[in-house]
Design a protein around this motif. Structure first.
Motif, PDB file in Angstrom:
ATOM      1  N   GLY A   4       0.606  -1.282   0.080  1.00  0.00           N
ATOM      2  CA  GLY A   4       0.017   0.097   0.069  1.00  0.00           C
ATOM      3  C   GLY A   4       0.837   1.132  -0.026  1.00  0.00           C
ATOM      4  N   TYR A   5       2.023   1.311  -0.634  1.00  0.00           N
ATOM      5  CA  TYR A   5       2.787   2.352  -0.446  1.00  0.00           C
ATOM      6  C   TYR A   5       2.195   3.650  -1.066  1.00  0.00           C
ATOM      7  CZ  TYR A   5       6.945   5.317  -1.139  1.00  0.00           C
ATOM      8  OH  TYR A   5       8.044   6.409  -1.001  1.00  0.00           O
ATOM      9  N   LEU A   6       1.434   3.325  -2.241  1.00  0.00           N
ATOM     10  CA  LEU A   6       1.057   4.660  -3.014  1.00  0.00           C
ATOM     11  C   LEU A   6      -0.147   5.140  -2.282  1.00  0.00           C
ATOM     12  CD1 LEU A   6       1.252   3.457  -6.861  1.00  0.00           C
ATOM     13  CD2 LEU A   6       2.815   4.922  -5.465  1.00  0.00           C
ATOM     14  N   ILE A   7      -0.656   4.661  -1.301  1.00  0.00           N
ATOM     15  CA  ILE A   7      -1.875   5.317  -0.442  1.00  0.00           C
ATOM     16  C   ILE A   7      -1.625   6.780  -0.036  1.00  0.00           C
ATOM     17  CG2 ILE A   7      -3.541   5.334   1.515  1.00  0.00           C
ATOM     18  CD1 ILE A   7      -3.284   1.963   1.053  1.00  0.00           C
ATOM     19  N   ASN A   8      -0.276   6.660   0.340  1.00  0.00           N
ATOM     20  CA  ASN A   8       0.316   7.822   0.886  1.00  0.00           C
ATOM     21  C   ASN A   8       1.251   8.526   0.360  1.00  0.00           C
ATOM     22  OD1 ASN A   8      -1.727   7.943   3.422  1.00  0.00           O
ATOM     23  ND2 ASN A   8      -0.445   6.116   4.177  1.00  0.00           N
TER      24      ASN A   8
END
Length: 238
Positions: A197-201
């Motif tokens: 989920g790196y691209l969430i933030n």
């Protein structure tokens, strides 16, 4: 779509080109198998129509073809799953080398001509596998390759291995250039971050810098070349 985006896609990274060739061969194998089954069934129908008797005596022929396809799938799962299989292999604890196609274990990638390298060759025979396991451990279980300025000498210093030994391995036992090897390791690192989920933030640009790429464009091109999809398409899988 396959003809345009896969079969004709070229890359200077040998392991990726090999995977592209495998996909092409697999598609041709399936196509020929299905055509063969169709011909067998069509001949059976024509014969049955002429003699006025519908028989299942010849069903064993297409069945053999299906068995061959089934065995091929079992023996070559990486053809169906591609880069996902590579990721799972890297994550698993195993005695085998992760990147078998990258390392030339049986021989050397280039002929050895200098006396200095020939002497080193004798010394490296008993050390090669030990060194390769250490390099892969450093590659996939640490963040060493996130350093954008990483050099072969840095790896030697980290592993406490003589510089000449590491340079020898990269030159004579690695089928990829050191630059391409770094790309493969860094893209694997990037996929793990995407799956978590790196691209969430964060942005794709920050992801490129985090795993060690010096620019966004270089990262995007390498990611698409190695995984076959964009970062957004990869995220959709999870």
């Amino acid at each position: 779509m396959l003809y345009k985006h896969v079969w004709r896609r070229t890359t200077h990274i040998k392991i990726i080109q090999k995977q592209n060739d495998q996909i092409k061969n697999w598609c041709l194998f399936l196509y020929c198998s299905f055509v063969l089954i169709f011909i067998i069934r069509l001949v059976n129908i024509i014969i049955a129509h002429k003699i006025g008797n519908v028989s299942n005596d010849n069903l064993w022929m297409p069945a053999l073809v299906w068995i061959a396809i089934f065995v091929k799938i079992i023996l070559s799962p990486e053809i169906l799953f591609g880069y996902d299989i590579l990721n799972k292999t890297i994550n698993s604890t195993t005695e085998k080398m992760v990147l078998n196609s990258v390392w030339n274990i049986e021989g050397t990638s280039l002929p050895i001509s200098s006396n200095k390298d020939k002497k080193l060759e004798e010394k490296m025979k008993s050390l090669l596998m030990v060194y390769l396991h250490q390099i892969e451990e450093l590659s996939f279980h640490t963040h060493t390759f996130r350093n954008p300025d990483l050099t072969i000498d840095d790896i030697a210093a980290t592993l406490k291995i003589p510089n000449s030994h590491i340079h020898y391995i990269i030159k004579f036992h690695c089928n990829e250039s050191f630059s391409d090897y770094k790309k493969i390791v860094r893209i694997n690192d990037a996929t793990k971050l995407l799956e978590n989920g790196y691209l969430i933030n964060h942005t794709v640009e920050s992801l490129a810098l985090k795993v060690g790429f010096s620019s966004y464009n270089t990262f995007i091109i390498a990611f698409k070349t190695i995984t076959g999809v964009t970062t957004q398409e990869y995220v959709k899988r999870f």
